[in-house]
Design an enzyme around this catalytic site. Structure first.
Site, PDB file in Angstrom:
ATOM      1  N   TYR A 159      -2.536  -0.824  10.509  1.00  0.00           N
ATOM      2  CA  TYR A 159      -2.431  -1.029   9.057  1.00  0.00           C
ATOM      3  C   TYR A 159      -1.066  -0.548   8.547  1.00  0.00           C
ATOM      4  CZ  TYR A 159      -4.068  -0.967   4.156  1.00  0.00           C
ATOM      5  OH  TYR A 159      -4.231  -1.179   2.797  1.00  0.00           O
TER       6      TYR A 159
ATOM      7  N   SER B 143       0.868  -1.188   0.000  1.00  0.00           N
ATOM      8  CA  SER B 143       0.000   0.000   0.000  1.00  0.00           C
ATOM      9  C   SER B 143       0.900   1.231   0.000  1.00  0.00           C
ATOM     10  CB  SER B 143      -0.850   0.000   1.276  1.00  0.00           C
ATOM     11  OG  SER B 143      -1.463   1.253   1.482  1.00  0.00           O
TER      12      SER B 143
HETATM   13  P1  NAD Z   1     -11.534  -6.110  -0.271  1.00  0.00           P
HETATM   14  O1  NAD Z   1     -12.200  -5.933   1.058  1.00  0.00           O
HETATM   15  O2  NAD Z   1     -12.343  -5.937  -1.512  1.00  0.00           O
HETATM   16  O3  NAD Z   1     -10.841  -7.548  -0.346  1.00  0.00           O
HETATM   17  C1  NAD Z   1     -10.243  -8.163   0.755  1.00  0.00           C
HETATM   18  C2  NAD Z   1     -10.193  -9.652   0.530  1.00  0.00           C
HETATM   19  O4  NAD Z   1      -9.614 -10.273   1.684  1.00  0.00           O
HETATM   20  C3  NAD Z   1     -11.595 -10.277   0.357  1.00  0.00           C
HETATM   21  O5  NAD Z   1     -11.539 -11.311  -0.597  1.00  0.00           O
HETATM   22  C4  NAD Z   1     -11.862 -10.854   1.738  1.00  0.00           C
HETATM   23  O6  NAD Z   1     -12.784 -11.931   1.741  1.00  0.00           O
HETATM   24  C5  NAD Z   1     -10.463 -11.321   2.115  1.00  0.00           C
HETATM   25  N1  NAD Z   1     -10.320 -11.589   3.543  1.00  0.00           N
HETATM   26  C6  NAD Z   1     -10.716 -10.805   4.587  1.00  0.00           C
HETATM   27  N2  NAD Z   1     -10.455 -11.430   5.749  1.00  0.00           N
HETATM   28  C7  NAD Z   1      -9.879 -12.626   5.433  1.00  0.00           C
HETATM   29  C8  NAD Z   1      -9.394 -13.738   6.196  1.00  0.00           C
HETATM   30  N3  NAD Z   1      -9.441 -13.718   7.537  1.00  0.00           N
HETATM   31  N4  NAD Z   1      -8.882 -14.794   5.525  1.00  0.00           N
HETATM   32  C9  NAD Z   1      -8.843 -14.819   4.177  1.00  0.00           C
HETATM   33  N5  NAD Z   1      -9.283 -13.800   3.409  1.00  0.00           N
HETATM   34  C10 NAD Z   1      -9.789 -12.737   4.034  1.00  0.00           C
HETATM   35  O7  NAD Z   1     -10.307  -5.112  -0.222  1.00  0.00           O
HETATM   36  P2  NAD Z   1      -9.220  -4.668  -1.300  1.00  0.00           P
HETATM   37  O8  NAD Z   1      -9.225  -3.189  -1.311  1.00  0.00           O
HETATM   38  O9  NAD Z   1      -9.361  -5.404  -2.573  1.00  0.00           O
HETATM   39  O10 NAD Z   1      -7.883  -5.096  -0.537  1.00  0.00           O
HETATM   40  C11 NAD Z   1      -6.986  -6.049  -1.020  1.00  0.00           C
HETATM   41  C12 NAD Z   1      -5.573  -5.693  -0.556  1.00  0.00           C
HETATM   42  O11 NAD Z   1      -5.188  -4.459  -1.139  1.00  0.00           O
HETATM   43  C13 NAD Z   1      -5.439  -5.517   0.959  1.00  0.00           C
HETATM   44  O12 NAD Z   1      -4.218  -6.108   1.397  1.00  0.00           O
HETATM   45  C14 NAD Z   1      -5.375  -4.014   1.120  1.00  0.00           C
HETATM   46  O13 NAD Z   1      -4.675  -3.633   2.277  1.00  0.00           O
HETATM   47  C15 NAD Z   1      -4.651  -3.618  -0.139  1.00  0.00           C
HETATM   48  N6  NAD Z   1      -4.822  -2.223  -0.522  1.00  0.00           N
HETATM   49  C16 NAD Z   1      -6.063  -1.716  -0.768  1.00  0.00           C
HETATM   50  C17 NAD Z   1      -6.183  -0.375  -1.104  1.00  0.00           C
HETATM   51  C18 NAD Z   1      -7.516   0.257  -1.382  1.00  0.00           C
HETATM   52  O14 NAD Z   1      -7.570   1.477  -1.458  1.00  0.00           O
HETATM   53  N7  NAD Z   1      -8.600  -0.495  -1.536  1.00  0.00           N
HETATM   54  C19 NAD Z   1      -5.052   0.433  -1.196  1.00  0.00           C
HETATM   55  C20 NAD Z   1      -3.806  -0.121  -0.951  1.00  0.00           C
HETATM   56  C21 NAD Z   1      -3.700  -1.455  -0.617  1.00  0.00           C
END
Ligand code: NAD
Length: 260
Positions: A155, A142
């Site tokens: 985080y 991130s």
């Molecule tokens: P999202 O909530 O759409 O997806 C998260 C995924 O993780 C889902 O499939 C969920 O079911 C799964 N998950 C949650 N708890 C879990 C567990 N205990 N065991 C297994 N799976 C589990 O979110 P996203 O935005 O797609 O995030 C994905 C990654 O990207 C994360 O690591 C997040 O930190 C990172 N990220 C997101 C952003 C953003 O702005 N959305 C920015 C930077 C980094």
């Protein structure tokens, strides 16, 4: 067992992970999906992708908060597809609070999923990747792996840690043709971000548009969200031959956020 390459993408039932898994399947790889959610909806995603891409798509519902579950998921993926070539550590959660009020169990959960699970899955996958002299590991970090924002102590700590393990594994795999890199997105409009909007509207007395433009995208110079397809494209690049010498890197996709 097929001759295709095989990938495992954690947290791929929604958001960034689903986009990455979809791109890999459409590129001809067998894929293991993982994540939480409604069983019927997940089966709809799995079978639809399998049909559309013409590859094997399986689902493992492991709860990655637990070390044993991380290892078991990797072992089952290797057994089912006969190999594991690409591991994407993407599953993640967020919680926002001043540190003095930050619930300890929320801190523990974020560290367990966003950081420790990265260790446990790589630990379980590395022996096989080294033995086959091929592995591509991508950790979804991130912008918060590079800079901080207030109220995101757990985080930010976890994501900084993800960069540390990325660099360490890059060194350990270097002579075995195992590469380990991170992708560092800025804000992507997935459920993880969408869920923060109502609370922020209430806490700050703002409209949805104000939260998006003045809070979320305030740090993102392009004033645009990163798209899940952008992250999937970066993942495809990192597993392509053109990226063979990229190792231990963090690819920033944040519209210029961390350039400031
Ligand atoms: P999202 O909530 O759409 O997806 C998260 C995924 O993780 C889902 O499939 C969920 O079911 C799964 N998950 C949650 N708890 C879990 C567990 N205990 N065991 C297994 N799976 C589990 O979110 P996203 O935005 O797609 O995030 C994905 C990654 O990207 C994360 O690591 C997040 O930190 C990172 N990220 C997101 C952003 C953003 O702005 N959305 C920015 C930077 C980094």
């Amino acid at each position: 067992m097929s001759a295709r390459k095989a990938a495992l993408v954690t947290g791929s039932t929604s958001g960034i992970g689903l986009a990455v898994a979809t791109a890999f399947a459409k590129a001809g790889m067998d894929v293991t999906l993982n994540g939480l959610g409604d069983a019927a909806e997940i089966e709809r995603i799995r079978s639809g992708l399998e049909r559309e891409a013409g590859v094997s798509v399986r689902y493992d519902g492991a709860n990655l908060m637990k070390a044993d579950a991380c290892a078991g998921m990797v072992e089952n993926a290797i057994a089912a597809h006969g190999r594991l070539d690409v591991l994407v550590n993407n599953a993640g959660i967020q919680f926002v609070s001043p540190i003095e009020d930050f619930p300890v169990e929320k801190y523990d959960a974020i560290i367990a999923l966003n950081l420790s699970a990265v260790f446990h899955t790589i630990r379980a996958a590395m022996r096989s990747m080294k033995a086959q002299r091929y592995g591509r590991i991508i950790n979804i970090a991130s912008a918060h792996a590079h800079v901080a924002s207030p109220f995101k102590s757990a985080y930010v700590a976890a994501k900084h840690g993800v960069l540390g393990i990325t660099k360490t594994v890059a060194l350990e795999g270097a002579t075995f043709n195992v590469r380990c890199n991170a992708i560092s997105p800025g804000y992507v409009l997935t459920s993880l971000v969408e869920n923060q909007i109502p609370d922020t509207m209430k806490a700050r007395g703002l409209t949805r548009e104000q939260v998006i433009n003045d809070v979320l995208l305030a740090a993102q110079p392009t004033k645009e969200f990163v798209k899940v397809e952008d992250v999937a494209g970066a993942a495809l690049f990192l597993i392509s031959p053109a990226a063979d010498q990229i190792n231990g890197a963090a690819l920033n996709m944040d519209g210029g956020w961390t350039a400031q």
